[in-house]
Scaffold this active site. Structure first.
Site, PDB file in Angstrom:
ATOM      1  N   ASN A   7      67.782 -26.489 -24.590  1.00 53.38           N
ATOM      2  CA  ASN A   7      67.496 -25.215 -23.919  1.00 53.38           C
ATOM      3  C   ASN A   7      66.551 -24.442 -24.831  1.00 53.38           C
ATOM      4  O   ASN A   7      66.949 -23.974 -25.907  1.00 53.38           O
ATOM      5  CB  ASN A   7      68.789 -24.436 -23.676  1.00 53.38           C
ATOM      6  N   GLU A  34      65.685 -23.659 -19.260  1.00 54.56           N
ATOM      7  CA  GLU A  34      65.145 -22.294 -19.414  1.00 54.56           C
ATOM      8  C   GLU A  34      63.682 -22.324 -19.861  1.00 54.56           C
ATOM      9  O   GLU A  34      63.289 -21.638 -20.802  1.00 54.56           O
ATOM     10  CB  GLU A  34      65.995 -21.463 -20.376  1.00 54.56           C
ATOM     11  N   ASP A 149      72.296 -27.655 -20.519  1.00 55.49           N
ATOM     12  CA  ASP A 149      73.089 -26.494 -20.887  1.00 55.49           C
ATOM     13  C   ASP A 149      74.110 -26.275 -19.780  1.00 55.49           C
ATOM     14  O   ASP A 149      73.771 -25.777 -18.713  1.00 55.49           O
ATOM     15  CB  ASP A 149      72.170 -25.288 -21.063  1.00 55.49           C
ATOM     16  N   ASN A 151      76.762 -24.337 -20.003  1.00 51.29           N
ATOM     17  CA  ASN A 151      77.425 -23.033 -20.079  1.00 51.29           C
ATOM     18  C   ASN A 151      78.940 -23.163 -19.920  1.00 51.29           C
ATOM     19  O   ASN A 151      79.590 -22.363 -19.250  1.00 51.29           O
ATOM     20  CB  ASN A 151      76.835 -22.067 -19.039  1.00 51.29           C
ATOM     21  N   ASP A 220      76.085 -27.321 -24.839  1.00 47.78           N
ATOM     22  CA  ASP A 220      75.029 -28.249 -24.407  1.00 47.78           C
ATOM     23  C   ASP A 220      75.585 -29.664 -24.502  1.00 47.78           C
ATOM     24  O   ASP A 220      75.957 -30.123 -25.582  1.00 47.78           O
ATOM     25  CB  ASP A 220      73.794 -28.090 -25.281  1.00 47.78           C
ATOM     26  N   ASP A 249      68.027 -19.886 -29.176  1.00 52.25           N
ATOM     27  CA  ASP A 249      69.418 -19.674 -29.557  1.00 52.25           C
ATOM     28  C   ASP A 249      70.252 -20.940 -29.352  1.00 52.25           C
ATOM     29  O   ASP A 249      71.412 -21.003 -29.768  1.00 52.25           O
ATOM     30  CB  ASP A 249      70.040 -18.484 -28.828  1.00 52.25           C
ATOM     31  N   HIS A 250      69.660 -21.960 -28.725  1.00 46.80           N
ATOM     32  CA  HIS A 250      70.257 -23.292 -28.608  1.00 46.80           C
ATOM     33  C   HIS A 250      69.540 -24.248 -29.560  1.00 46.80           C
ATOM     34  O   HIS A 250      68.430 -23.966 -30.022  1.00 46.80           O
ATOM     35  CB  HIS A 250      70.106 -23.844 -27.193  1.00 46.80           C
TER      36      HIS A 250
END
Length: 259
Positions: A7, A34, A149, A151, A220, A249-250
């Site tokens: 991501n 993303e 991802d 989530n 992930d 941030d991933h």
């Protein structure tokens, strides 16, 4: 064959971090989430110049998924089946043929917050559609994986501070149950098949010094059907990329398959 999920949190902001990682890690296939870009605005040449075929399913400013592959991508499909009215760009799949064919599915599962509420309802409905697609991939009897991802924090050991996530859509019981329902079809969580125990994360928030405190979560995932799981050689998280300049941030998570 090395297959990664990443991501990137915006291709425009993260193209340098992404190409640096690709140049170092040399994945055969990279599944991205993303990208936050329309298809026509995605910088294909950055990756085509590196020998990758590029397929995207983009959306302006939000969501968006892509597959980069050093091998040709065949039978590309965009959008998770089950709801023709869903306009969010969260699913892409294609077949790649190495020593044998494998179906590569890239996903960006809805976050679902605030929960409860309409966004959480959408998350659970999307996961129900994912369950049915996962069923079909099992029936195909060819190697397949679903990477992205999710989530979803599957277990307490997948969060540094699980209590902080109790009421979050990523960790609510309904979310975790929907994830287990998919895994229980016969899928293998590739990372947990190779690495056990706490302290392994793929996401650290930009806020409150989460990276420096290793206050992370593992959201992930790469789920392998039995035919793909039989080919599993390794699975790792490239956590160090989180500490570099202008990171997502991933971080990337990758599998190596005997393909």
């Amino acid at each position: 064959m090395k297959i990664a999920t990443f991501n990137i949190n915006g291709i425009k902001a993260r193209s340098g971090a992404l190409t640096d990682w690709i140049d170092e890690a040399q994945p055969d296939i990279a599944v991205l989430q993303e990208i936050k870009s329309l298809d026509e605005n995605f910088p294909r040449e950055l990756f085509e110049d590196r020998g990758y075929s590029v397929e995207t399913h983009g959306q302006k400013s939000f969501n968006g998924v892509a597959i980069l592959s050093k091998l040709p991508l065949e039978d590309v499909q965009r959008g998770l089946p089950g709801d023709d009215s869903d306009e969010q760009a969260r699913w892409i799949e294609a077949t790649v043929v190495g020593k044998q064919a494998i179906r590569i599915c890239g996903l960006y599962l809805p976050n679902g917050n605030p929960a409860p509420g309409p966004k959480y309802d959408y998350k659970l409905a999307w996961m129900d559609r994912l369950y049915h697609r996962a069923q079909d991939l099992m029936k195909s009897e060819e190697p397949a994986l679903m990477a992205g991802d999710y989530n979803i924090i599957p277990q307490e050991e997948d969060a540094k501070r699980p209590d902080a996530w109790r009421d979050d859509a990523l960790f609510r019981p309904e979310s975790r149950a929907a994830f287990r329902r998919i895994v229980n079809l016969g899928y293998t969580d590739a990372f947990r098949a190779r690495v056990q125990g706490p302290g392994h994360y793929s996401f650290w928030d930009y806020q409150a010094g989460a990276w420096n405190r290793n206050d992370g979560i593992r959201i992930d995932h790469l789920l392998l059907n039995p035919q793909a799981a039989d080919l599993l050689l390794d699975c790792r998280i490239d956590a160090e990329s989180r500490g570099r300049e202008k990171p997502s941030d991933h971080v990337p998570v990758w599998v190596e398959l005997d393909l």
